[in-house]
Design an enzyme around this catalytic site. Sequence first.
Site, short mmCIF file in Angstrom:
data_model
loop_
_atom_site.label_atom_id
_atom_site.label_comp_id
_atom_site.label_asym_id
_atom_site.label_seq_id
_atom_site.Cartn_x
_atom_site.Cartn_y
_atom_site.Cartn_z
N TYR A 39 0.85 -1.20 0.00
CA TYR A 39 0.00 0.00 0.00
C TYR A 39 0.89 1.25 0.00
CZ TYR A 39 -2.86 3.79 1.87
OH TYR A 39 -3.46 5.01 2.07
N SER A 82 -3.32 14.18 6.92
CA SER A 82 -4.34 13.81 5.94
C SER A 82 -5.71 13.65 6.62
CB SER A 82 -3.94 12.47 5.29
OG SER A 82 -5.06 11.86 4.70
N GLN A 127 -4.67 18.62 5.50
CA GLN A 127 -5.12 18.36 4.11
C GLN A 127 -6.55 17.85 4.12
OE1 GLN A 127 -4.92 14.61 2.74
NE2 GLN A 127 -6.55 15.45 1.45
N TYR A 158 -9.74 16.27 2.27
CA TYR A 158 -10.42 15.61 1.13
C TYR A 158 -11.79 16.26 1.04
CZ TYR A 158 -7.38 11.77 -0.23
OH TYR A 158 -6.35 11.03 -0.74
N ARG A 160 -5.11 0.75 -8.36
CA ARG A 160 -3.88 0.19 -7.77
C ARG A 160 -3.99 -1.32 -7.64
NH1 ARG A 160 -4.24 4.92 -3.34
NH2 ARG A 160 -4.03 6.62 -4.83
N LYS A 200 -2.90 21.14 -3.84
CA LYS A 200 -1.91 20.07 -4.07
C LYS A 200 -2.36 19.20 -5.24
CE LYS A 200 0.08 16.15 -1.44
NZ LYS A 200 -0.63 14.96 -1.89
N HIS A 230 0.87 12.97 -6.75
CA HIS A 230 0.45 12.07 -5.68
C HIS A 230 1.42 10.87 -5.56
CE1 HIS A 230 -3.43 11.95 -3.36
NE2 HIS A 230 -2.95 10.78 -2.99
N ARG A 244 0.50 7.86 -7.87
CA ARG A 244 -0.57 6.94 -7.43
C ARG A 244 -1.91 7.20 -8.11
NH1 ARG A 244 0.83 4.49 -2.55
NH2 ARG A 244 -1.20 4.51 -1.53
C1 FMN Z 1 0.55 5.46 1.11
C2 FMN Z 1 0.24 6.84 0.64
C3 FMN Z 1 -0.94 7.45 1.03
C4 FMN Z 1 -1.21 8.76 0.63
N1 FMN Z 1 -2.34 9.38 1.11
C5 FMN Z 1 -2.54 10.69 0.81
C6 FMN Z 1 -3.62 11.40 1.40
O1 FMN Z 1 -4.38 10.87 2.21
N2 FMN Z 1 -3.78 12.70 1.05
C7 FMN Z 1 -2.92 13.34 0.18
O2 FMN Z 1 -3.09 14.52 -0.10
N3 FMN Z 1 -1.91 12.67 -0.40
C8 FMN Z 1 -1.67 11.38 -0.07
N4 FMN Z 1 -0.60 10.73 -0.61
C9 FMN Z 1 0.32 11.48 -1.51
C10 FMN Z 1 1.40 12.20 -0.70
O3 FMN Z 1 0.87 13.28 0.01
C11 FMN Z 1 2.50 12.74 -1.62
O4 FMN Z 1 1.92 13.50 -2.65
C12 FMN Z 1 3.34 11.63 -2.23
O5 FMN Z 1 3.61 10.62 -1.29
C13 FMN Z 1 4.64 12.21 -2.76
O6 FMN Z 1 5.40 11.24 -3.37
P1 FMN Z 1 6.57 10.41 -2.65
O7 FMN Z 1 5.90 9.36 -1.82
O8 FMN Z 1 7.32 9.87 -3.79
O9 FMN Z 1 7.36 11.38 -1.79
C14 FMN Z 1 -0.30 9.43 -0.22
C15 FMN Z 1 0.87 8.81 -0.62
C16 FMN Z 1 1.17 7.53 -0.19
C17 FMN Z 1 2.46 6.90 -0.62
#
Ligand code: FMN
Length: 382
Positions: free
Chosen positions: A30, A112, A133, A135, A170, A257, A281, A284
């Site tokens: 995850y 988050s 942050q 949603y 995913r 963002k 993100h 993702r």
């Molecule tokens: C497991 C996971 C969960 C995430 N959940 C959120 C989230 O709840 N809200 C959000 O704005 N971004 C979320 N993100 C994105 C991160 O805020 C961020 O944009 C991203 O991790 C940046 O890339 P990096 O992991 O390569 O540093 C998530 C990323 C990961 C890896």
Amino acid sequence: MDIKIDTRYPSIDDLRAKARKKIPKFAFEYLDGGCNEDVNLHRNTSELREVQLKPNYLRDHHGSSLKTKLFGIEYDAPFGIAPVGLQGLMWPNSPEILAKAAFDHNIPFILSTVTTTSIERASELTEGRAWFQLYHPTENRLRDDIIKRAAAAECPVLVILCDVPTFGFRPRDIRNGLAMPPKMNLSNILQVFARPHWGLQTLKHGIPTFEVLKPYMPKGLDLKQLGKFMDETFSGRLNEEKIRPIRDMWKGKLVLKGVASEYDAEEAIRLGIDGIIVSNHGGRQLDAGQSTIKPLSTIAEKYGDQIEVMMDSGIRSGPDVARAMASGAKFTFMGRSFMYGVSALGKKGGNHTISLLKTELQQVMEQLCCEKTTDFPDHLIK
Ligand SMILES: Cc1cc2nc3c(=O)[nH]c(=O)nc-3n(C[C@H](O)[C@H](O)[C@H](O)COP(=O)(O)O)c2cc1C
């Protein structure tokens, strides 16, 4: 703040390898995965690392400082902790561990909406410095209530997201039952038995819950009902109609963002937003999209004097932070790097990871003969 590093883990890669051994496979996947074929996940880091910097060894040097001003606040480093959902699934209390470490090191921590500690607790741990942050909730009443809580908790910055109009596709999470609605299958249960330390810590701290959303969730939801609740509660797609009331209501700084195009950057400026995080993100959401370093330079060059331009996605080291800053980011964020750290080292993971990144970045600055973080662009090889 003392810089102390556990010498067994002198890189984010070391922390990632340790995390993989320490937490169950479904939790690691995850955290670690991107979406679809993971193309953009890998491109984020590999294309960022194509950026090259030039040193000026013979220039007068009066010391390098990581201190960086953002939204009127002076932080001790030009990087912060990005919002990550379900953090308690990877390691119990990980949002609390990271919030406290961020506070101790004077860097921003973004909470988050869908993580496992509350706005109020994050604020307490950071003396009102945690960002939040949001949603986007479907119902205005819920939106207003959460925003009021963030204001009451003295969050200086509210972050809204434009890159989740739909959930990312995913495959690993789908296979592991971490999709919506989530399910605990036999394979996941066996994976927990294979990681007894994680299992015991999770038992000790209790099953993680969505603390921000708890007041709004009907009691005793089973996993299937939880998926339905989440689907009904959030409407991901942002537009002017949804951003305007938030801008009117939120008196602090507002950040968008997930910006990956000039169009969205221009819209953000038009709607009175204070900062953007150029982000995909962490790869993702849109596997066919660009790595974030690609649009960053143009967006920073065109709009950097009208709005604060920050960046995340793919950053895994001090040199990576330097590359992003040299390409025009005023500030950077990382998601996985910190979560690898805390999944690998538990309570010590936050401090270790921040210390490691600070040490690396300091070394790069001294090597370049770069005294201030605003000087990074002078070292970019174009
Ligand atoms: C497991 C996971 C969960 C995430 N959940 C959120 C989230 O709840 N809200 C959000 O704005 N971004 C979320 N993100 C994105 C991160 O805020 C961020 O944009 C991203 O991790 C940046 O890339 P990096 O992991 O390569 O540093 C998530 C990323 C990961 C890896």
